[in-house]
Enzyme design. Sequence first.
Site, PDB file in Angstrom:
ATOM      1  N   LYS A  14       0.832  -1.211   0.000  1.00 58.15           N
ATOM      2  CA  LYS A  14       0.000   0.000   0.000  1.00 58.15           C
ATOM      3  C   LYS A  14       0.869   1.264   0.000  1.00 58.15           C
ATOM      4  O   LYS A  14       0.593   2.213  -0.726  1.00 58.15           O
ATOM      5  CB  LYS A  14      -0.947   0.013   1.208  1.00 58.15           C
ATOM      6  CG  LYS A  14      -1.861  -1.214   1.282  1.00 58.15           C
ATOM      7  CD  LYS A  14      -2.865  -1.093   2.409  1.00 58.15           C
ATOM      8  CE  LYS A  14      -2.262  -1.142   3.797  1.00 58.15           C
ATOM      9  NZ  LYS A  14      -1.751  -2.470   4.199  1.00 58.15           N
ATOM     10  N   ARG A  89      -9.766   0.458   9.086  1.00 58.68           N
ATOM     11  CA  ARG A  89      -9.333  -0.900   9.429  1.00 58.68           C
ATOM     12  C   ARG A  89     -10.400  -1.661  10.201  1.00 58.68           C
ATOM     13  O   ARG A  89     -10.193  -2.834  10.533  1.00 58.68           O
ATOM     14  CB  ARG A  89      -8.086  -0.823  10.296  1.00 58.68           C
ATOM     15  CG  ARG A  89      -6.784  -1.269   9.633  1.00 58.68           C
ATOM     16  CD  ARG A  89      -5.690  -1.061  10.650  1.00 58.68           C
ATOM     17  NE  ARG A  89      -4.461  -1.729  10.409  1.00 58.68           N
ATOM     18  CZ  ARG A  89      -3.416  -1.216   9.752  1.00 58.68           C
ATOM     19  NH1 ARG A  89      -3.499  -0.043   9.172  1.00 58.68           N
ATOM     20  NH2 ARG A  89      -2.296  -1.882   9.676  1.00 58.68           N
ATOM     21  N   ARG A 128      11.493  -6.079   4.934  1.00 62.84           N
ATOM     22  CA  ARG A 128      11.374  -4.655   5.269  1.00 62.84           C
ATOM     23  C   ARG A 128      11.934  -4.392   6.662  1.00 62.84           C
ATOM     24  O   ARG A 128      12.531  -3.352   6.914  1.00 62.84           O
ATOM     25  CB  ARG A 128       9.890  -4.254   5.193  1.00 62.84           C
ATOM     26  CG  ARG A 128       9.616  -2.803   5.516  1.00 62.84           C
ATOM     27  CD  ARG A 128       8.167  -2.418   5.251  1.00 62.84           C
ATOM     28  NE  ARG A 128       7.256  -2.939   6.257  1.00 62.84           N
ATOM     29  CZ  ARG A 128       5.927  -2.825   6.216  1.00 62.84           C
ATOM     30  NH1 ARG A 128       5.360  -2.227   5.196  1.00 62.84           N
ATOM     31  NH2 ARG A 128       5.167  -3.314   7.174  1.00 62.84           N
ATOM     32  N   ARG A 134      11.205  -0.824  12.356  1.00 59.02           N
ATOM     33  CA  ARG A 134       9.896  -1.014  12.981  1.00 59.02           C
ATOM     34  C   ARG A 134       9.929  -2.276  13.819  1.00 59.02           C
ATOM     35  O   ARG A 134      10.127  -3.362  13.286  1.00 59.02           O
ATOM     36  CB  ARG A 134       8.811  -1.121  11.902  1.00 59.02           C
ATOM     37  CG  ARG A 134       8.456   0.218  11.291  1.00 59.02           C
ATOM     38  CD  ARG A 134       7.419   0.081  10.193  1.00 59.02           C
ATOM     39  NE  ARG A 134       6.226  -0.652  10.608  1.00 59.02           N
ATOM     40  CZ  ARG A 134       5.136  -0.752   9.864  1.00 59.02           C
ATOM     41  NH1 ARG A 134       5.077  -0.166   8.684  1.00 59.02           N
ATOM     42  NH2 ARG A 134       4.095  -1.431  10.303  1.00 59.02           N
ATOM     43  N   ARG A 146      -0.454  -9.416  13.483  1.00 59.55           N
ATOM     44  CA  ARG A 146      -0.996  -8.407  12.564  1.00 59.55           C
ATOM     45  C   ARG A 146      -1.815  -9.052  11.451  1.00 59.55           C
ATOM     46  O   ARG A 146      -2.851  -8.528  11.052  1.00 59.55           O
ATOM     47  CB  ARG A 146       0.132  -7.555  11.982  1.00 59.55           C
ATOM     48  CG  ARG A 146       0.524  -6.456  12.942  1.00 59.55           C
ATOM     49  CD  ARG A 146       1.948  -6.045  12.776  1.00 59.55           C
ATOM     50  NE  ARG A 146       2.216  -5.402  11.511  1.00 59.55           N
ATOM     51  CZ  ARG A 146       3.429  -5.380  10.934  1.00 59.55           C
ATOM     52  NH1 ARG A 146       4.433  -5.984  11.519  1.00 59.55           N
ATOM     53  NH2 ARG A 146       3.605  -4.758   9.805  1.00 59.55           N
TER      54      ARG A 146
HETATM   55  P1  ADP Z   1       1.117  -2.315   8.203  1.00 61.07           P
HETATM   56  O1  ADP Z   1       2.402  -2.138   7.478  1.00 61.07           O
HETATM   57  O2  ADP Z   1       1.149  -3.458   9.152  1.00 61.07           O
HETATM   58  O3  ADP Z   1      -0.076  -2.282   7.333  1.00 61.07           O
HETATM   59  P2  ADP Z   1       0.660   0.369   9.280  1.00 61.07           P
HETATM   60  O4  ADP Z   1       1.903   1.112   9.031  1.00 61.07           O
HETATM   61  O5  ADP Z   1      -0.528   0.709   8.423  1.00 61.07           O
HETATM   62  O6  ADP Z   1       0.992  -1.167   9.228  1.00 61.07           O
HETATM   63  O7  ADP Z   1       0.207   0.497  10.817  1.00 61.07           O
HETATM   64  C1  ADP Z   1       1.066   0.130  11.864  1.00 61.07           C
HETATM   65  C2  ADP Z   1       0.271  -0.030  13.162  1.00 61.07           C
HETATM   66  O8  ADP Z   1      -0.393   1.220  13.468  1.00 61.07           O
HETATM   67  C3  ADP Z   1      -0.843  -1.065  13.129  1.00 61.07           C
HETATM   68  O9  ADP Z   1      -0.387  -2.363  13.392  1.00 61.07           O
HETATM   69  C4  ADP Z   1      -1.758  -0.525  14.246  1.00 61.07           C
HETATM   70  O10 ADP Z   1      -1.258  -0.806  15.527  1.00 61.07           O
HETATM   71  C5  ADP Z   1      -1.672   0.978  14.059  1.00 61.07           C
HETATM   72  N1  ADP Z   1      -2.727   1.467  13.129  1.00 61.07           N
HETATM   73  C6  ADP Z   1      -2.518   2.030  11.925  1.00 61.07           C
HETATM   74  N2  ADP Z   1      -3.681   2.353  11.341  1.00 61.07           N
HETATM   75  C7  ADP Z   1      -4.658   1.959  12.188  1.00 61.07           C
HETATM   76  C8  ADP Z   1      -6.088   1.999  12.146  1.00 61.07           C
HETATM   77  N3  ADP Z   1      -6.743   2.504  11.086  1.00 61.07           N
HETATM   78  N4  ADP Z   1      -6.765   1.502  13.212  1.00 61.07           N
HETATM   79  C9  ADP Z   1      -6.121   1.005  14.279  1.00 61.07           C
HETATM   80  N5  ADP Z   1      -4.791   0.921  14.378  1.00 61.07           N
HETATM   81  C10 ADP Z   1      -4.053   1.393  13.349  1.00 61.07           C
END
Ligand code: ADP
Length: 190
Positions: A14, A89, A128, A134, A146
């Site tokens: 994404k 989400r 990554r 991270r 996740r």
């Molecule tokens: P990923 O690469 O796992 O898709 P993101 O960078 O989008 O992760 O998000 C990292 C973390 O931030 C998630 O695992 C969650 O803890 C939190 N987070 C991000 N967006 C949301 C959301 N819309 N609702 C709840 N938690 C979120």
Amino acid sequence: MYNIVLFGPPGAGKGTQSEKLIQKYGLTHLSTGDLFRKHLGEGTELGLLAKKYMNEGHLVPDEVVIGMVENKISETKDTHGFIFDGFPRTTAQAEALDKMLENHKMEISGMIALEVPQEILKERIKERGKTSNRVDDQDDAKINTRIKVYLDETLPVADYYSGQNKLTKINGVGKIEKIFAEIASVIDSY
Ligand code: ADP
């Protein structure tokens, strides 16, 4: 104006595709993960609150996320639209987003869902993790959490947009440019 929800599991690509879409369409990138990481880096109250959820791979509570997105939409002026990345989400977040956009006389053009098999996701996230700094990318248990949270809580969001006839699925495995071209052709059809 386009308002696009870019959807998919962790590691689906994404962020990579968002960067290219911003350049092509002049859209505003609204990544809730990036916003939380910015707060974390700045040590804000919101960052501290989000940290314990993020580091374990759990979702930050809806009201916290929704408030943060509302602020970002309100403070963004003169945009050609938004790419929502990592948001909504949960179905509650999707409902809240529809209301917010309505208040600003906007609506979601469509959801584009990137599909990638679990095994490939795990490999990509670990790769990554070597450079991303991270903590949630560096540990098998956290990566598995996740993916499980995605399947249990986030996947129903696709049904929400499908119910509005706004869902398009795209194969997220292959060359970045090819996937990008497919996404762009969907956007051009809106
Ligand atoms: P990923 O690469 O796992 O898709 P993101 O960078 O989008 O992760 O998000 C990292 C973390 O931030 C998630 O695992 C969650 O803890 C939190 N987070 C991000 N967006 C949301 C959301 N819309 N609702 C709840 N938690 C979120």
